[in-house]
Design an enzyme around this catalytic site. Structure first.
Site, PDB file in Angstrom:
ATOM      1  N   ASP A 173      -5.729  13.536 -25.703  1.00  0.00           N
ATOM      2  CA  ASP A 173      -5.843  12.138 -25.253  1.00  0.00           C
ATOM      3  C   ASP A 173      -5.212  11.261 -26.332  1.00  0.00           C
ATOM      4  O   ASP A 173      -5.820  10.992 -27.362  1.00  0.00           O
ATOM      5  CB  ASP A 173      -7.325  11.797 -25.046  1.00  0.00           C
ATOM      6  CG  ASP A 173      -7.513  10.329 -24.664  1.00  0.00           C
ATOM      7  OD1 ASP A 173      -6.525   9.561 -24.683  1.00  0.00           O
ATOM      8  OD2 ASP A 173      -8.659   9.951 -24.341  1.00  0.00           O
ATOM      9  N   GLU A 210      -0.483   4.730  -0.561  1.00  0.00           N
ATOM     10  CA  GLU A 210      -1.360   5.904  -0.765  1.00  0.00           C
ATOM     11  C   GLU A 210      -0.561   7.192  -0.658  1.00  0.00           C
ATOM     12  O   GLU A 210       0.253   7.352   0.261  1.00  0.00           O
ATOM     13  CB  GLU A 210      -2.442   5.928   0.315  1.00  0.00           C
ATOM     14  CG  GLU A 210      -3.737   5.322  -0.137  1.00  0.00           C
ATOM     15  CD  GLU A 210      -4.844   5.495   0.900  1.00  0.00           C
ATOM     16  OE1 GLU A 210      -4.618   6.148   1.934  1.00  0.00           O
ATOM     17  OE2 GLU A 210      -5.932   4.972   0.659  1.00  0.00           O
ATOM     18  N   THR A 255      -3.096   5.775 -22.440  1.00  0.00           N
ATOM     19  CA  THR A 255      -3.040   4.437 -21.849  1.00  0.00           C
ATOM     20  C   THR A 255      -1.657   3.875 -22.151  1.00  0.00           C
ATOM     21  O   THR A 255      -1.041   4.225 -23.165  1.00  0.00           O
ATOM     22  CB  THR A 255      -4.111   3.503 -22.449  1.00  0.00           C
ATOM     23  OG1 THR A 255      -3.999   3.534 -23.867  1.00  0.00           O
ATOM     24  CG2 THR A 255      -5.508   3.910 -22.043  1.00  0.00           C
ATOM     25  N   ARG A 285      -1.501  -2.712 -18.516  1.00  0.00           N
ATOM     26  CA  ARG A 285      -2.779  -1.987 -18.599  1.00  0.00           C
ATOM     27  C   ARG A 285      -2.753  -0.827 -17.603  1.00  0.00           C
ATOM     28  O   ARG A 285      -2.475  -1.038 -16.420  1.00  0.00           O
ATOM     29  CB  ARG A 285      -3.893  -2.970 -18.240  1.00  0.00           C
ATOM     30  CG  ARG A 285      -5.289  -2.480 -18.340  1.00  0.00           C
ATOM     31  CD  ARG A 285      -6.219  -3.666 -18.469  1.00  0.00           C
ATOM     32  NE  ARG A 285      -5.886  -4.400 -19.683  1.00  0.00           N
ATOM     33  CZ  ARG A 285      -6.260  -4.040 -20.915  1.00  0.00           C
ATOM     34  NH1 ARG A 285      -7.031  -2.977 -21.089  1.00  0.00           N
ATOM     35  NH2 ARG A 285      -5.888  -4.732 -21.968  1.00  0.00           N
ATOM     36  N   TYR A 331       0.854  -1.202   0.000  1.00  0.00           N
ATOM     37  CA  TYR A 331       0.000   0.000   0.000  1.00  0.00           C
ATOM     38  C   TYR A 331       0.882   1.242   0.000  1.00  0.00           C
ATOM     39  O   TYR A 331       1.782   1.350   0.833  1.00  0.00           O
ATOM     40  CB  TYR A 331      -0.900   0.022   1.240  1.00  0.00           C
ATOM     41  CG  TYR A 331      -2.353   0.034   0.862  1.00  0.00           C
ATOM     42  CD1 TYR A 331      -2.889   1.128   0.183  1.00  0.00           C
ATOM     43  CD2 TYR A 331      -3.185  -1.044   1.121  1.00  0.00           C
ATOM     44  CE1 TYR A 331      -4.212   1.139  -0.216  1.00  0.00           C
ATOM     45  CE2 TYR A 331      -4.518  -1.035   0.733  1.00  0.00           C
ATOM     46  CZ  TYR A 331      -5.021   0.059   0.061  1.00  0.00           C
ATOM     47  OH  TYR A 331      -6.326   0.076  -0.330  1.00  0.00           O
ATOM     48  N   LYS A 388      -1.545   0.144 -25.159  1.00  0.00           N
ATOM     49  CA  LYS A 388      -1.883  -0.009 -26.585  1.00  0.00           C
ATOM     50  C   LYS A 388      -0.580   0.006 -27.384  1.00  0.00           C
ATOM     51  O   LYS A 388       0.236  -0.888 -27.218  1.00  0.00           O
ATOM     52  CB  LYS A 388      -2.856   1.093 -27.005  1.00  0.00           C
ATOM     53  CG  LYS A 388      -4.185   1.029 -26.256  1.00  0.00           C
ATOM     54  CD  LYS A 388      -5.205   2.003 -26.807  1.00  0.00           C
ATOM     55  CE  LYS A 388      -6.560   1.843 -26.157  1.00  0.00           C
ATOM     56  NZ  LYS A 388      -6.735   2.622 -24.940  1.00  0.00           N
TER      57      LYS A 388
END
Ligand code: PLP
Length: 397
Positions: free
Chosen positions: A188, A46, A214, A223, A44, A217
């Site tokens: 984008d 954060e 992203t 991902r 974790y 691709k």
């Protein structure tokens, strides 16, 4: 019913034995996939480097800072947020950072190749904000038309970028329009990121206020999503819009995998890869044109090809199903002003990122395009073609 391990093995076998022409897919490297399955998935972290809410984060800090540094080098950005879990969450955070509820955003219509997150009514971007859209004109982005629409609807943010547009986007012209109407410009580049990284497609970084993409691709990573920019004021807003605005703990295993993918994309080999992706797409286009199958937007300047199948009397959905039966994986796609509904479509979208990763060149791209035509027209074809090709170009890494 198979158990999950069997299903994972079957998915491996499926990828080995079929050809992915899905424009948004690729085959990531062993190193990327090893990072994804590392023990970092248990951590974790954060917050941001040196500002975490848990102890034990000093290695996570180094990994995240390294990923930021690599991606800034790759795209000549001043800052990066590498935490977005996906492209959609990257866009959502940009809106939260820069807009108030009901502000107007202007993007390419979904039915002309835009994305759900560009203001589509059923997406949060169209529910929380007022989504206005420009269309293609003669199947191309028409900057004069977009300017007129922007002047009329006075957006607070303009989105340039697409999921199914195969030509070069004029980032500077978009920037001029955004400045004229006092809007932010979001580029984008989910689809084009790998080609931009490989210097084979124009980089919007000097024209856009924010760039999102992203990593899975054309960029061939895990991902996930990423946000870049050059203005420090905007950086602060974006960072708080990702955390605590829209996400909790970052996926540190995924951020490590992103860092590896950015490293890979900085290599000269990746530049060759990006150019080859486009050469392969152009080779396919030449075959389709020769066979009287219309190319939407006339041509391609990237990895992506949109076919209009009207001339061969088959819908996109039928073509997708027929090709899957012979091991070629594609997706149906609406064409501009399509007469068929979204679950049928007159179009089929293809992309060459994944076959190029397998080492295929123009020769194989031409063969595949010819094979697709034979299958769709019910001509004679070799049922073992895909199997032979996959064995000749295995997934090696
Ligand atoms: N933006 C564009 C232009 C895309 O094409 C996509 C994905 O298809 C996204 C955003 C969203 O990415 P994700 O599927 O990771 O949420």
């Amino acid at each position: 019913m198979s158990n999950i391990k069997q299903l994972l093995n079957l998915e491996n076998a499926r990828q080995f034995s079929t050809i992915s022409l899905i424009a948004s897919e690729n085959h990531s490297s062993n190193d990327v996939r090893q990072a994804l399955s590392s023990r970092l998935t248990d951590k974790y972290a954060e917050g941001y480097p040196n500002r975490r809410y848990y102890a034990g984060c000093s290695l996570s800090d180094q990994i995240e800072l390294y990923a930021q540094q690599q991606v800034c080098k790759l795209f000549q950005a001043k800052w990066a947020n590498v935490q977005p879990h996906s492209g959609s969450q990257a866009n959502q955070a940009v809106y939260l950072a820069l807009l108030n509820g009901n502000d107007t955003i202007l993007g390419l219509s979904l039915s002309h190749g835009g994305h759900l997150t560009h203001g589509f009514h059923a997406n949060s971007s169209g529910k929380l904000y007022n989504g206005e859209h420009y269309m293609l004109k003669n199947e191309l982005l028409d900057m004069n038309d977009i300017e007129k629409i922007a002047i009329k609807c006075k957006p607070k943010l303009i989105i340039a970028g697409a999921s199914a547009y195969s030509r070069i986007i004029d980032w500077q012209a978009f920037s001029n329009i955004a400045k004229k109407v006092g809007a932010y410009l979001l580029a984008d580049v989910a689809h084009y990121a790998g080609l931009i990284a490989g210097k084979a497609y124009p980089n919007p970084i000097q024209y856009a206020d924010v760039v999102t993409f992203t990593t899975h691709k054309t960029l061939r990573g895990p991902r996930g999503g990423c946000i870049l920019g050059t203005c420090d004021k905007i950086r602060k807003k974006i960072d708080s819009a990702i955390f605590p605005g829209t996400q909790g703990g970052p996926f540190m295993n995924n951020i490590a995998a992103k860092a590896i993918c950015f490293e890979e994309a900085l290599s000269l080999n990746f530049q060759k890869y990006a150019s080859q992706v486009i050469l392969n797409a152009k080779a396919m286009v030449s075959v389709f044109k020769k066979n009287n199958i219309r190319i939407i937007s006339r041509d391609t300047d990237c990895h992506l090809i949109n076919l209009d199948l009207t001339n061969i009397n088959i819908s996109g959905a039928e073509a997708e199903a027929k090709l899957e039966k012979v091991g070629i994986i594609t997706n149906k796609e609406l064409i501009p002003n399509d007469s068929l509904p979204a679950n049928q479509t007159s179009g089929l979208r293809l992309g060459t990122a994944a076959i190029t990763t397998r080492g295929m060149l123009e020769k194989q791209s031409i063969e595949i395009a010819e094979y697709i035509i034979s299958v769709l027209k019910n001509d004679k074809y070799d049922v073992n073609y895909v199997d032979k090709l996959c064995k000749q170009f295995p997934l090696v890494n």
